[in-house]
Design an enzyme around this catalytic site. Structure first.
Site, short mmCIF file in Angstrom:
data_model
loop_
_atom_site.label_atom_id
_atom_site.label_comp_id
_atom_site.label_asym_id
_atom_site.label_seq_id
_atom_site.Cartn_x
_atom_site.Cartn_y
_atom_site.Cartn_z
N THR A 186 30.58 22.59 -46.58
CA THR A 186 29.45 21.68 -46.43
C THR A 186 29.00 21.66 -44.97
O THR A 186 29.80 21.95 -44.07
CB THR A 186 29.80 20.25 -46.88
OG1 THR A 186 30.85 19.73 -46.05
CG2 THR A 186 30.26 20.22 -48.33
N ASP A 236 33.71 18.38 -47.25
CA ASP A 236 34.68 19.34 -47.78
C ASP A 236 36.11 19.10 -47.31
O ASP A 236 36.97 19.97 -47.46
CB ASP A 236 34.26 20.77 -47.42
CG ASP A 236 34.05 20.98 -45.93
OD1 ASP A 236 34.71 20.29 -45.12
OD2 ASP A 236 33.21 21.82 -45.55
N GLU A 266 28.21 20.35 -41.23
CA GLU A 266 29.05 19.50 -40.38
C GLU A 266 28.45 18.09 -40.21
O GLU A 266 27.23 17.90 -40.31
CB GLU A 266 29.21 20.13 -39.00
CG GLU A 266 29.88 21.50 -39.01
CD GLU A 266 31.34 21.45 -39.41
OE1 GLU A 266 31.93 20.35 -39.38
OE2 GLU A 266 31.90 22.51 -39.75
#
Length: 272
Positions: free
Chosen positions: A83, A63, A85
């Protein structure tokens, strides 16, 4: 848990939840290339002529990207999506994080620029640029991340809510299909992602699979042991093999896999 990815041919390898059992729908990294190829061919292409084009420098994670903006290198946070990590200082790597990054990376591979659609506010509190990101041929990165279960709708802050209804509808479809991050119940939370829930579900799924395999192997072993050992009224130990006259009517006290095994236990062959 009622349902637990994976795997698509990225989006296509989807497992639905089954009552009473858990399974993990895992997105396989090696399938990303196929998914991206399908996405490029089938995704809706939007008119980006009114958006602003910038030099693409890097894909940081699913992202976040880096562009050259007004002569400076700057991060761009994709609006309204989050999103998992890939390398967070406290959260570490989360399931589907690397896949989300690789998907974005491959979707933008070979492109020296991207198109940004800004909302009302250009920056967040960390001074990052905020935008809806499109490929040069008009594919929405946010739309495809959500569609393929690689992101959730998140960080909905006024006034930057232009596409929230659109994104929520895409997310709903992914949820209903148990795609990607949605394949493990409660992995996605209002705060982000709970990888402990994901790993527990994965372990439960693997344990259940192992148990079923053990049962299957035991059943196969039993099916191969068809010699019936019977002790008659005189106390004689007799074994019967399939095809013999009294085989079907014989009640087995013991079952053997081989004649040698039966004879080693003190049984003798039936005469007929």
């Amino acid at each position: 848990m009622k349902k637990i990815f994976f795997a698509l041919v990225f989006s296509a390898l989807v497992l639905s939840a089954c009552t009473g059992e858990t399974s993990t729908n895992i997105i396989e990294t090696e399938n990303i290339e196929s998914l991206v190829s399908s996405t490029k061919e089938n995704a809706e292409k939007y008119d980006v002529s009114k958006f602003e084009e910038y030099e693409l420098q890097d894909i940081i994670d699913g992202d976040t990207i880096r562009i050259k903006y007004n002569g400076s290198s700057e991060k761009v946070r994709l609006l309204l999506v989050d999103t998992p990590e890939t390398n967070h200082e406290t959260l570490g790597e989360q399931p589907y994080g690397p896949e989300a990054k690789e998907f974005a990376k491959q979707l933008l591979a070979g492109q020296d620029s991207v198109y940004l659609e800004f909302d009302v506010s250009y920056r967040d509190k960390y001074k990052r640029l905020l935008a809806y990101v499109y490929t040069k041929d008009g594919i929405s990165i946010q739309e495809q991340l959500l569609k393929n279960g690689l992101a959730r709708v998140a960080y909905i802050y006024e006034p930057n809510t232009k596409h929230v209804d659109w994104f929520n509808s895409i997310q709903k479809t992914a949820q209903n299909s148990a795609t990607g991050i949605w394949s493990v119940e409660d992995y996605v939370t209002n705060r982000g992602y709970d990888k402990e829930v994901y790993y527990a579900a994965t372990k439960e799924s693997n344990d259940a699979s192992s148990t079923e395999n053990d049962k299957s192997n035991t059943a196969n072993d039993n099916n191969s042991c068809v010699i019936k050992g019977n002790i008659n009224s005189k106390g004689n130990k007799i074994y019967h093999t399939p095809g013999q006259r009294d085989y079907e009517n014989t009640v087995a006290e013991e079952m053997f896999c081989t004649k040698e095994e039966a004879e080693a236990a003190g049984f003798i062959p039936a005469k007929q």
